[in-house]
Design an enzyme around this catalytic site. Structure first.
Site, PDB file in Angstrom:
ATOM      1  N   CYS A 120       0.798  -0.788  -0.165  1.00 60.37           N
ATOM      2  CA  CYS A 120       0.016  -0.093   0.402  1.00 60.37           C
ATOM      3  C   CYS A 120       1.323   1.628  -0.485  1.00 60.37           C
ATOM      4  O   CYS A 120       0.217   2.112  -0.299  1.00 60.37           O
ATOM      5  CB  CYS A 120      -0.731  -0.059   1.028  1.00 60.37           C
ATOM      6  N   HIS A 147      -3.701   7.648   4.245  1.00 60.73           N
ATOM      7  CA  HIS A 147      -3.862   6.322   3.531  1.00 60.73           C
ATOM      8  C   HIS A 147      -4.788   5.358   4.163  1.00 60.73           C
ATOM      9  O   HIS A 147      -5.490   5.983   5.555  1.00 60.73           O
ATOM     10  CB  HIS A 147      -2.559   4.794   4.018  1.00 60.73           C
ATOM     11  N   ASN A 205     -10.150   0.724   0.170  1.00 59.32           N
ATOM     12  CA  ASN A 205      -8.817   0.662  -0.384  1.00 59.32           C
ATOM     13  C   ASN A 205      -7.960   0.039  -0.690  1.00 59.32           C
ATOM     14  O   ASN A 205      -7.928  -1.142  -1.569  1.00 59.32           O
ATOM     15  CB  ASN A 205      -8.060  -0.401   1.564  1.00 59.32           C
TER      16      ASN A 205
HETATM   17  O1  UT7 Z   1      -3.601  -1.153   3.874  1.00 60.04           O
HETATM   18  C1  UT7 Z   1      -3.223  -3.034   4.496  1.00 60.04           C
HETATM   19  C2  UT7 Z   1      -4.596  -3.538   4.915  1.00 60.04           C
HETATM   20  N1  UT7 Z   1      -5.681  -2.637   5.718  1.00 60.04           N
HETATM   21  C3  UT7 Z   1      -5.585  -3.715   7.154  1.00 60.04           C
HETATM   22  O2  UT7 Z   1      -4.735  -4.201   7.092  1.00 60.04           O
HETATM   23  C4  UT7 Z   1      -6.617  -2.945   8.109  1.00 60.04           C
HETATM   24  C5  UT7 Z   1      -6.737  -3.116   9.366  1.00 60.04           C
HETATM   25  N2  UT7 Z   1      -7.018  -3.817  10.474  1.00 60.04           N
HETATM   26  C6  UT7 Z   1      -8.326  -3.077   9.825  1.00 60.04           C
HETATM   27  O3  UT7 Z   1      -8.681  -2.252   9.365  1.00 60.04           O
HETATM   28  C7  UT7 Z   1      -9.229  -3.579  11.172  1.00 60.04           C
HETATM   29  O4  UT7 Z   1      -8.800  -5.060  11.755  1.00 60.04           O
HETATM   30  C8  UT7 Z   1     -10.453  -4.565  10.298  1.00 60.04           C
HETATM   31  C9  UT7 Z   1     -11.417  -4.220   9.194  1.00 60.04           C
HETATM   32  C10 UT7 Z   1     -10.017  -5.827   8.956  1.00 60.04           C
HETATM   33  C11 UT7 Z   1     -11.573  -5.619  11.470  1.00 60.04           C
HETATM   34  O5  UT7 Z   1     -11.703  -4.732  13.118  1.00 60.04           O
HETATM   35  P1  UT7 Z   1     -11.798  -4.957  13.864  1.00 60.04           P
HETATM   36  O6  UT7 Z   1     -12.818  -4.288  14.986  1.00 60.04           O
HETATM   37  O7  UT7 Z   1     -10.994  -5.384  13.777  1.00 60.04           O
HETATM   38  O8  UT7 Z   1     -12.666  -6.404  13.326  1.00 60.04           O
HETATM   39  P2  UT7 Z   1     -12.461  -7.997  14.099  1.00 60.04           P
HETATM   40  O9  UT7 Z   1     -11.470  -8.823  13.883  1.00 60.04           O
HETATM   41  O10 UT7 Z   1     -12.416  -7.962  15.633  1.00 60.04           O
HETATM   42  O11 UT7 Z   1     -13.768  -8.967  14.503  1.00 60.04           O
HETATM   43  C12 UT7 Z   1     -15.095  -8.347  14.815  1.00 60.04           C
HETATM   44  C13 UT7 Z   1     -16.044  -9.286  14.890  1.00 60.04           C
HETATM   45  C14 UT7 Z   1     -15.549 -10.573  14.914  1.00 60.04           C
HETATM   46  O12 UT7 Z   1     -16.757 -11.846  15.355  1.00 60.04           O
HETATM   47  P3  UT7 Z   1     -16.424 -12.014  16.678  1.00 60.04           P
HETATM   48  O13 UT7 Z   1     -14.954 -13.331  16.264  1.00 60.04           O
HETATM   49  O14 UT7 Z   1     -16.519 -10.875  17.191  1.00 60.04           O
HETATM   50  O15 UT7 Z   1     -18.267 -13.451  16.802  1.00 60.04           O
HETATM   51  C15 UT7 Z   1     -15.251 -10.903  13.085  1.00 60.04           C
HETATM   52  O16 UT7 Z   1     -15.489 -12.926  12.779  1.00 60.04           O
HETATM   53  O17 UT7 Z   1     -16.658  -8.892  13.125  1.00 60.04           O
HETATM   54  C16 UT7 Z   1     -15.948 -10.251  12.701  1.00 60.04           C
HETATM   55  N3  UT7 Z   1     -16.621  -9.667  11.201  1.00 60.04           N
HETATM   56  C17 UT7 Z   1     -16.966  -9.714   9.954  1.00 60.04           C
HETATM   57  N4  UT7 Z   1     -17.834  -9.459  10.437  1.00 60.04           N
HETATM   58  C18 UT7 Z   1     -19.350  -9.284   9.626  1.00 60.04           C
HETATM   59  C19 UT7 Z   1     -14.938 -10.112   9.667  1.00 60.04           C
HETATM   60  N5  UT7 Z   1     -15.416  -9.563   9.367  1.00 60.04           N
HETATM   61  C20 UT7 Z   1     -16.755  -8.875   8.713  1.00 60.04           C
HETATM   62  C21 UT7 Z   1     -17.275  -9.093   7.885  1.00 60.04           C
HETATM   63  N6  UT7 Z   1     -18.992  -8.886   8.369  1.00 60.04           N
HETATM   64  N7  UT7 Z   1     -17.063  -8.479   6.556  1.00 60.04           N
END
Ligand code: UT7
Length: 364
Positions: A111, A249, A279
Site C-alpha cells: 500500500c 492511506h 482501500n
Molecule cells: O492497508 C493494509 C490492509 N488493511 C488493513 O490491514 C486493515 C487493518 N485492520 C482493520 O482495518 C480492522 O482490524 C478490520 C476492519 C479488518 C476488522 O475490524 P475489527 O474491529 O478489528 O474487527 P475484528 O477483526 O475484531 O472482528 C470483530 C468481529 C469478529 O466476530 P466475533 O469473533 O466478534 O464473533 C469477526 O469474525 O467481526 C467479525 N467480522 C465480520 N463480520 C461481518 C470480521 N469481518 C467481518 C465482516 N462482516 N466483513
C-alpha cells in the site's frame, strides 16, 4: 538547491461499483458492520488491466502538468498487482505514452508503493539524475482477492492515480520523509498464491488465500504512522499546527481517526474518501490527493502530511509543500473503454474463473 515540485496529478477509477449490499449477497456480512468498522460504503471493480488504469491516470497527470510525454525522463510504477512482472509495468506505460526518453521502474512496497515511488523519484530529481518524473500508484486487487474470506474481501478496491514531478529551485514537493518497515510482522498480511513460491504448492498464481491479522495490523499501523508523522515534522522543525491537510492511506476510517488524533490534526484538516473506494492499496493516497485538489482542499503553498502503511509491514510519512498552482494546466481526452457490467457481475466472473482452480471449493 534542487527540489521536485508536484506539477501534475490525475486519477482513474474504473466505473463499476461494488456496494456493501452487493458483498452481502455472497458473504456473511452486512452494510452496518462494514460501515461501522471501516467507514466504507462501496468500492470499484475494474474491467481492464492495471496497466490501462495507470495509463489513463498518467495521461491526465501529464496534461495537468502541461508536460509532453516526449519530455519525460522517468516513469515509476508503484503496485503490488502487476499484469506482468517481466517486462515491468512502467515500461508498458512508457511505450503507450511514447515517453521514449524515460527510464522505467516498478516499486512494490504494497500500500505504500506510491509514496516509496515518490521518494525514489524525488531523490533522483534532487540529485540531478533526471529533471522530471511520472509517479504512478495503481492497483488491481479484485483478481487476487480471496472472495470467500469476509475478513479481507470487504476492504479493498481497484483504482489508479499519478503525479508529475519537475525540478525547481523553489522549496516545493517532498520536504521530508520517513520510511520504515516492521518486517517481524510480515505474516500479519501475506497473500498465499501471489508469487512463484506458491507455484507448485496448493495454489495457482491468482488463486489466493489471504493470511490477515487485522487487529495486529491496525495497532502497528497507528503506532508506525503516528511516529513517522512526528518524525517528519521534527525534521523540519514544524508542529501539527503548521500542517494544512493530512492526506492519509485509506485503509480504515478508525485508523485514520486514530492517526489524525495522535498527529494533532482536527477532522477538518484530514482528507477522507474511503467511503467511496475502500482501500485501493498503492492508489489510495494519490487518488485522495487528486480529489483534495479537485475539491479545493489544497491551497497554494499548502503543507501536506501523507502517512501510510502496507503489507511488509511497510510504513512511511511524507511532508509535502504544494506550489502556487492548484488547478491543472490542461486536460486529457484519455478514457477507459466502456464497461457494461456491474461490480457484482465482474466479481462473479472472477469467481467463475477460479472455480476448479486447485484449492478453491465450488462457491455454490
Ligand atoms: O492497508 C493494509 C490492509 N488493511 C488493513 O490491514 C486493515 C487493518 N485492520 C482493520 O482495518 C480492522 O482490524 C478490520 C476492519 C479488518 C476488522 O475490524 P475489527 O474491529 O478489528 O474487527 P475484528 O477483526 O475484531 O472482528 C470483530 C468481529 C469478529 O466476530 P466475533 O469473533 O466478534 O464473533 C469477526 O469474525 O467481526 C467479525 N467480522 C465480520 N463480520 C461481518 C470480521 N469481518 C467481518 C465482516 N462482516 N466483513
Amino acid at each position: 538547491m534542487t527540489y521536485a515540485a508536484i506539477t501534475g496529478w490525475g486519477k482513474c477509477l474504473p466505473p463499476a461499483v461494488l456496494t456493501n449490499q452487493d458483498l452481502g449477497t455472497f458473504l456473511d456480512t452486512d452494510d452496518e458492520w462494514i460501515r461501522s468498522r471501516t467507514g466504507m460504503r462501496e468500492r470499484r471493480i475494474s474491467h481492464v488491466p492495471v496497466g490501462e488504469l495507470a495509463y489513463v491516470a498518467a495521461r491526465r497527470a501529464l496534461a495537468a502538468a502541461g508536460l509532453d510525454p516526449g519530455e519525460l525522463e522517468l516513469v515509476v510504477f508503484g503496485t503490488t498487482t502487476h499484469d506482468e512482472q517481466a517486462p515491468n509495468m512502467a515500461s508498458g506505460v512508457q511505450r503507450r505514452l511514447g515517453a521514449w526518453r524515460a527510464g522505467a521502474m516498478d516499486v512494490n512496497t504494497a500500500c505504500t508503493s506510491f509514496l516509496y515511488g515518490l521518494s525514489s523519484a524525488t531523490a533522483l530529481i534532487r540529485s540531478g539524475v533526471v529533471k522530471n518524473a511520472l509517479v504512478i500508484g495503481a492497483e488491481l486487487i479484485s483478481p487476487f482477492m480471496d472472495w470467500k474470506n469476509r475478513n479481507v474481501a470487504v476492504l479493498f478496491g481497484d483504482g489508479a492515480g499519478a503525479v508529475v514531478l519537475q525540478a525547481t529551485d523553489r522549496e516545493e514537493g517532498v520536504l521530508a520523509e520517513k520510511l520504515g518497515c516492521d518486517a517481524e510482522a510480515r505474516d500479519s498480511l501475506r497473500i498465499h498464491g501471489m508469487g512463484t513460491r506458491y507455484a507448485d504448492m496448493t495454489h495457482r498464481i491468482g488463486d489466493t488465500t489471504w493470511i490477515f491479522d487485522g487487529q495486529d495490523i491496525f495497532k502497528r499501523a497507528v503506532k508506525a504512522m503516528s511516529g513517522a508523522c512526528e518524525d517528519v515534522l521534527a525534521r523540519r522543525r514544524l508542529t501539527p499546527a503548521d500542517v494544512d491537510l493530512v492526506v492519509p492511506h485509506q485503509a480504515n476510517l478508525r485508523i485514520i481517526d486514530a492517526v489524525a488524533k495522535r498527529a494533532g490534526a482536527p477532522p477538518e484538516k484530514v482528507f477522507v474518501n474511503i467511503e467511496r473506494y475502500g482501500n485501493m492499496s498503492a492508489a489510495t493516497v494519490v487518488v485522495a490527493l487528486c480529489e483534495a485538489l479537485e475539491e479545493g482542499r489544497v491551497k497554494p503553498g499548502a503543507t501536506l502530511l501523507l502517512p501510510a502503511f502496507g503489507a511488509g509491514l511497510t510504513w512511511c510519512a511524507h511532508l509535502v509543500r504544494w506550489g502556487s498552482r492548484v488547478t491543472p494546466v490542461g486536460t486529457s481526452d484519455a478514457e477507459l473503454p466502456p464497461c457494461s457490467r456491474t461490480g457484482l457481475e465482474l466479481v462473479q466472473e472472477i469467481l467463475a474463473r477460479k472455480v476448479g482452480a486447485i484449492g478453491w471449493p465450488d462457491p455454490t
